[in-house]
Enzyme design. Structure first.
Site, short mmCIF file in Angstrom:
data_model
loop_
_atom_site.label_atom_id
_atom_site.label_comp_id
_atom_site.label_asym_id
_atom_site.label_seq_id
_atom_site.Cartn_x
_atom_site.Cartn_y
_atom_site.Cartn_z
N LYS A 50 0.85 -1.34 -0.12
CA LYS A 50 0.08 -0.12 -0.04
C LYS A 50 0.73 1.37 0.00
CE LYS A 50 -4.51 -1.79 1.09
NZ LYS A 50 -5.85 -1.70 1.95
N LYS B 92 -3.89 -10.11 -6.49
CA LYS B 92 -5.10 -10.16 -5.81
C LYS B 92 -6.45 -9.34 -6.23
CE LYS B 92 -6.13 -8.27 -1.82
NZ LYS B 92 -6.65 -8.07 -0.70
N LYS C 272 -10.75 -4.47 -3.77
CA LYS C 272 -11.85 -3.05 -4.18
C LYS C 272 -11.32 -1.80 -4.53
CE LYS C 272 -13.13 -3.75 0.33
NZ LYS C 272 -11.93 -3.55 1.24
N1 AQP Z 1 -9.07 -11.26 -3.29
C1 AQP Z 1 -9.38 -11.84 -2.19
N2 AQP Z 1 -9.33 -13.17 -2.01
C2 AQP Z 1 -10.15 -13.63 -0.87
N3 AQP Z 1 -10.26 -13.03 0.16
C3 AQP Z 1 -10.22 -11.64 0.06
N4 AQP Z 1 -10.10 -10.71 0.94
C4 AQP Z 1 -10.16 -9.48 0.48
N5 AQP Z 1 -9.77 -9.55 -1.00
C5 AQP Z 1 -9.68 -10.96 -0.96
C6 AQP Z 1 -10.78 -10.75 2.25
O1 AQP Z 1 -11.91 -9.89 2.49
C7 AQP Z 1 -11.99 -9.50 3.90
C8 AQP Z 1 -11.96 -7.89 4.14
O2 AQP Z 1 -10.86 -7.40 3.51
P1 AQP Z 1 -10.65 -5.81 3.86
O3 AQP Z 1 -11.48 -5.14 3.42
O4 AQP Z 1 -10.28 -5.92 5.47
O5 AQP Z 1 -9.18 -5.41 3.10
P2 AQP Z 1 -8.48 -6.08 2.28
O6 AQP Z 1 -7.87 -7.62 2.75
O7 AQP Z 1 -7.19 -5.22 1.98
O8 AQP Z 1 -9.35 -6.21 0.84
P3 AQP Z 1 -9.31 -5.68 -0.40
O9 AQP Z 1 -10.47 -5.76 -1.11
O10 AQP Z 1 -8.12 -5.60 -0.99
O11 AQP Z 1 -9.31 -3.96 0.08
P4 AQP Z 1 -8.64 -2.72 -0.31
O12 AQP Z 1 -8.50 -2.78 -1.93
O13 AQP Z 1 -9.23 -1.57 0.44
O14 AQP Z 1 -7.28 -2.90 0.24
C9 AQP Z 1 -10.42 -9.88 4.64
O15 AQP Z 1 -10.86 -11.19 5.31
C10 AQP Z 1 -9.81 -10.10 3.18
O16 AQP Z 1 -8.66 -11.27 3.73
#
Ligand code: AQP
Length: 341
Positions: A123, A205, A208
């Protein structure tokens, strides 16, 4: 069971905590890796699910969008099948104990430990003009989220494994110094779907916050949009649908299809024997779009009733605060803070 027995049985159940950041449109990665599993666990455990808005501000957010997404995320939880009567559903910033315990635990977390977190490194690269202290201490707040509720189990995707391990280390360190204070949590990472990959670049990965709209499929994306995104998914020059090394795009689509249909990889290979990638991509798109349709419809109805969502937020915050206050009080007593009766 009389009411006392019911209460005792509820108390014997193990506790689960997890959350999602309202930092973008929730993806099928968030759904498969986290939310879907939460719904499967709600009968067996005392479940506490949070919309982690304080985590979201580690990356700059537009305030009006953050507020809207906070409601939307809660509505997705409910629309996905989480029963607000059975689970504690709440918004992180409504329970200030998260920030309080985060400070306490920060004093038991080493600079070197936080420096090793891969998400911080990723990040920081993506947000080079805003490498703020919150981004660095994010895992401490996550440890506080979990340890406040003495959670036994934390259902997350693979990307959160390193943060979860740090939460365990912090809990053990505190317990070793001050005696038993925190439950040391275990991760609950799904075997299939632990890491859903981007449709535009299957070595990355699905996230969002990805700026490429074709990289991720949103839980709330429209039917045709979902089908279009799967049709455009990056694959390889082979034509046979099979799970194998070097076929990251197809492996990812097979994983998604398996998660939504319950079919094994062998069954999927058989189903698409003699058919090309085009047929397979269409089938995955249609399956995902169909499966998410009831969720989307329920979501739309829930978003029309803000007062209901606010009632859930209020009830969740009250219940969560009660549990969190017990942990904070225990921690502060152990640390030697003067406590007023
Ligand atoms: N691609 C993924 N596959 C499986 N699990 C996923 N998670 C996120 N992306 C995947 C799981 O979703 C939960 C919530 O995630 P988060 O909102 O805490 O942040 P993150 O892990 O950083 O998810 P994102 O979507 O990638 O968000 P941004 O883009 O804002 O950083 C967690 O349990 C995560 O493991």
């Amino acid at each position: 069971m009389d009411s006392v027995e019911k209460k005792e049985s509820a108390e014997r159940k193990k506790t689960i905590f997890s959350g999602v950041q309202p930092s973008g449109n929730l993806t099928i990665g968030n759904y498969i890796g986290a939310i879907r599993n939460w719904t499967l666990l709600q009968n067996e455990y005392n479940c506490i699910y949070c919309v982690v808005d304080m985590h979201a501000i580690t990356v700059r957010q537009i305030p009006a969008e953050l507020r809207r997404r906070t409601y939307e995320t809660l509505a997705i939880y409910i629309a996905a099948g989480l029963d607000p009567e059975k689970n504690i559903l709440f918004v992180q910033s409504h329970v200030p104990a998260h920030a309080v315990l985060s400070w306490d635990l920060g004093c038991f977390t080493m600079f070197g430990e936080l420096s090793r977190m891969t998400q911080f490194k990723d990040k920081s690269q993506k947000n080079a003009d805003n490498i703020n202290a919150g981004l660095f201490t994010y895992p401490v707040l996550m440890a506080a989220d979990i340890l406040l509720y003495q959670a036994d189990l934390v259902p997350v995707g693979l990307d959160q494994k390193q943060h979860l391990e740090l939460a365990r280390d912090i809990a053990v360190r505190f317990n070793n110094t001050f005696g038993d204070t925190f439950t040391v949590p275990d991760g609950y990472i799904p075997k299939t779907g632990m890491k859903i990959m981007s449709l535009a670049d299957p070595s990355k990965k699905m996230s969002k916050s990805d700026s490429n709209p074709n990289a991720s499929v949103g839980i709330l994306d429209g039917y045709d949009d979902i089908i279009r995104k799967f049709r455009r998914a990056v694959t390889d020059s082979d034509t046979v649908v099979r799970y194998a090394d070097g076929k990251d795009g197809i492996n990812n689509l097979m994983t998604i299809y398996s998660c939504f249909t319950g079919k094994s990889f062998e069954e999927i290979e058989k189903e698409f024997d003699g058919k090309g990638y085009g047929d397979f991509k269409s089938a995955v798109g249609e399956t995902v779009a169909d499966s998410l349709k009831p969720l989307r419809e329920k979501f739309t109805a829930l978003m029309k009733d803000k007062a209901y969502l606010e009632d859930i937020m209020r009830m969740g915050a009250e219940n969560a605060s009660r549990i969190a206050a017990r942990t904070v009080s225990k921690v502060h007593r152990k640390l030697g803070f003067a406590q007023l009766k």
